[in-house]
Design an enzyme around this catalytic site. Structure first.
Site, PDB file in Angstrom:
ATOM      1  CG  ASP A 327      -1.996  -1.064   1.133  1.00  0.00           C
ATOM      2  OD1 ASP A 327      -2.319  -1.492   0.014  1.00  0.00           O
ATOM      3  OD2 ASP A 327      -2.505  -1.475   2.196  1.00  0.00           O
ATOM      4  CE  LYS A 354      -3.115  -3.811  -3.406  1.00  0.00           C
ATOM      5  NZ  LYS A 354      -3.550  -4.809  -2.418  1.00  0.00           N
ATOM      6  NE  ARG A 403      -3.355   2.549   1.291  1.00  0.00           N
ATOM      7  CZ  ARG A 403      -3.645   2.618   2.589  1.00  0.00           C
ATOM      8  NH1 ARG A 403      -3.318   3.681   3.277  1.00  0.00           N
ATOM      9  NH2 ARG A 403      -4.275   1.626   3.192  1.00  0.00           N
TER      10      ARG A 403
HETATM   11  C1  S3P Z   1      -4.993  -5.870   3.430  1.00  0.00           C
HETATM   12  C2  S3P Z   1      -4.258  -6.538   2.492  1.00  0.00           C
HETATM   13  C3  S3P Z   1      -3.718  -5.901   1.270  1.00  0.00           C
HETATM   14  C4  S3P Z   1      -3.745  -4.374   1.362  1.00  0.00           C
HETATM   15  C5  S3P Z   1      -5.037  -3.874   1.916  1.00  0.00           C
HETATM   16  C6  S3P Z   1      -5.283  -4.426   3.310  1.00  0.00           C
HETATM   17  C7  S3P Z   1      -5.485  -6.597   4.614  1.00  0.00           C
HETATM   18  O1  S3P Z   1      -4.503  -6.293   0.178  1.00  0.00           O
HETATM   19  O2  S3P Z   1      -3.529  -3.818   0.081  1.00  0.00           O
HETATM   20  O3  S3P Z   1      -5.030  -2.461   1.980  1.00  0.00           O
HETATM   21  O4  S3P Z   1      -5.930  -5.943   5.593  1.00  0.00           O
HETATM   22  O5  S3P Z   1      -5.434  -7.838   4.602  1.00  0.00           O
HETATM   23  P1  S3P Z   1      -4.195  -7.622  -0.673  1.00  0.00           P
HETATM   24  O6  S3P Z   1      -4.484  -8.770   0.186  1.00  0.00           O
HETATM   25  O7  S3P Z   1      -5.133  -7.536  -1.844  1.00  0.00           O
HETATM   26  O8  S3P Z   1      -2.761  -7.501  -1.074  1.00  0.00           O
END
Ligand code: S3P
Length: 447
Positions: A327, A354, A403
């Site tokens: 992120d 995202k 973001r």
């Molecule tokens: C998160 C996992 C990430 C991240 C998201 C929060 C989480 O996503 O980008 O903001 O809390 O498990 P991905 O699992 O798609 O990488």
């Protein structure tokens, strides 16, 4: 109602001199979602201090209430959750509105998958464009049924299966959301549900599930981390404190690095090794970020970060570090814009799915502000300006992505001419008080 529903809110931030002072960023978003969810599955009262009061977390709270949990916020800011017990979630009477939140959607789908209930998930335009097959595929193998919009997207209706079928699942993408969805489905499934991840992703689910008394096994093998959860678990209520969100801290960190003369302290930031990739990459670029006062909060490592402005040098960012800072790339792109030399970031195609396509959105905004970039299918090369201000003088599109909005607000602090974000309303999803925190460090909003 979400902030975005009230209409676009343009944002411009400027700095006339160094940033200085001490600030505490809000609670970690990932940990806040999990605290509410696990509290909702424990029998008895869980208390949560420092919960992120952002729109994404409110979406999780709303959905859990709709499925039977009792969740209130006390006047002193402590949240109290009275759970229904594993297996006790009720069928929601109306569709669950997930707003902008992918984490709420995917983790809650995991919970619903092993309950005998039907739930419909809806979201905003950004969330409705995001792929859900990555969770529906394993959850269908466990017995859940799905009716999704074309491309496996929201709106989506699912029916859980009880008892569900335990699964051993090798993650095809490095995703903590998919890992967590399967493990959460496993909580109410007989036997052991196992996830194998080739690259370690954030481990908040594993840490917190253990804290709630679930039997979680973690093995390091040649194929990666093998994580198992024993089903038909009984979760015991907890008293939790949520650490500050390193993903939110990324913005004042980069701001303090790029505005000459700045020195900023950020207190109580989570520095879990599955989340601290940005700190490691910035250190490789020569950034001066000192960690002090190491401690543990809610089963998570935490520290104060003391950030001092200085020269940065472009590097090739090792792709294998990406899950620990997935992120934080938009903020890193901004730091790279001020570095000496070029910064190459590859192996980050996940950024394209995202809240927006973060490679394309950042590339377009950086180019509009006079930064030379090369967009790659799986990454971005940013040609740094060697410490000089960027030209700026542009209005950039945030595309419903919190973001992106914060990244360009920070870029504008060291731009010859102002940079305006077309709509910063989505910032409320993850970082309520962002503008106020930045103003406390000495930035201002031109009138
Ligand atoms: C998160 C996992 C990430 C991240 C998201 C929060 C989480 O996503 O980008 O903001 O809390 O498990 P991905 O699992 O798609 O990488």
């Amino acid at each position: 109602m979400t902030a975005a529903a009230l209409g676009p809110r343009p944002l411009t931030l400027r700095a006339d001199g160094p940033l200085a002072g001490t600030a505490a960023v809000p609670g970690d978003k990932s940990i806040s979602h999990r605290a509410l969810m696990f509290g909702a599955l424990a029998v008895g009262e869980t208390t949560i201090d420092g919960l992120l009061e952002g729109e994404d977390v409110h979406a999780t709270a709303g959905a859990l209430r709709a499925m039977g949990a009792d969740i209130v916020r006390d006047d002193d800011g402590v949240w109290r959750v009275w759970g229904v017990g594993v297996g006790g979630l009720l069928q929601p009477a109306t569709a669950l509105d997930m707003g902008n939140s992918g984490t709420s959607t995917r983790l809650l789908m995991g919970l619903v998958a092993s309950h005998p209930i039907t739930a419909t998930f809806v979201g905003d335009a950004s969330l409705s464009a995001r792929p859900m097959a990555r969770v529906t595929t394993p959850l269908a193998l466990m017995g859940a049924r799905f009716a999704a919009s074309p491309g496996d997207r929201l709106p989506l209706t699912m029916t859980g299966r009880c008892p569900a079928v335990p699964l051993r699942y090798v993650l095809p993408v490095a995703s903590a959301q998919v890992k967590s969805a399967v493990l959460l489905a496993g909580l109410n499934t007989p036997g052991r549900t196992v996830v194998v991840e080739a690259h370690a992703t954030r481990d908040h689910s594993e840490r917190m599930l253990r804290g709630f008394g679930a039997e979680v096994t973690i093995e390091a093998t040649a194929k990666g981390r093998v994580i198992g959860v024993l089903g038909e678990a009984e979760l015991r209520p907890q008293r939790l404190t949520v650490p500050g969100d390193i993903s939110s801290a990324a913005f004042p960190i980069v701001a303090a690095l790029i505005v000459p003369g700045s020195r900023v302290t950020l207190t109580g930031v989570g520095v879990n090794p599955t989340r601290d990739g940005l700190l490691r990459v910035l250190a490789m670029m020569g950034a001066d970020i000192a960690l002090a006062n190491h401690r543990e909060v809610g089963g998570e490592p935490v520290a104060d970060l003391i950030v001092t402005a200085g020269d940065l040098t472009g590097i090739d960012v090792p792709p294998e570090i990406s899950p620990s800072m997935i992120d934080e790339y938009p903020a890193l792109f901004v730091a790279a814009a001020f570095a000496h030399g070029s910064t190459t970031m590859r192996g980050i195609d996940e950024l394209r799915v995202k809240e927006s396509d973060r490679i394309a959105t950042m590339a377009a905004g950086l180019a509009a502000c006079g930064v030379a970039v090369e967009e790659l299918p799986d990454g971005l090369i940013v040609h740094g300006r060697g410490g000089d201000p960027v030209p700026g003088g542009a209005t950039v599109a945030a595309r419903l992505d919190h973001r992106i909005a914060m990244s360009f607000a920070v870029l504008g602090l060291r731009a010859a001419r102002p940079v305006t974000v077309d709509d910063a309303a989505p910032v409320a999803t993850s970082f309520p008080g962002f503008v106020e925190l930045m103003m406390g460090l000495g930035v201002y909003r031109p009138v």
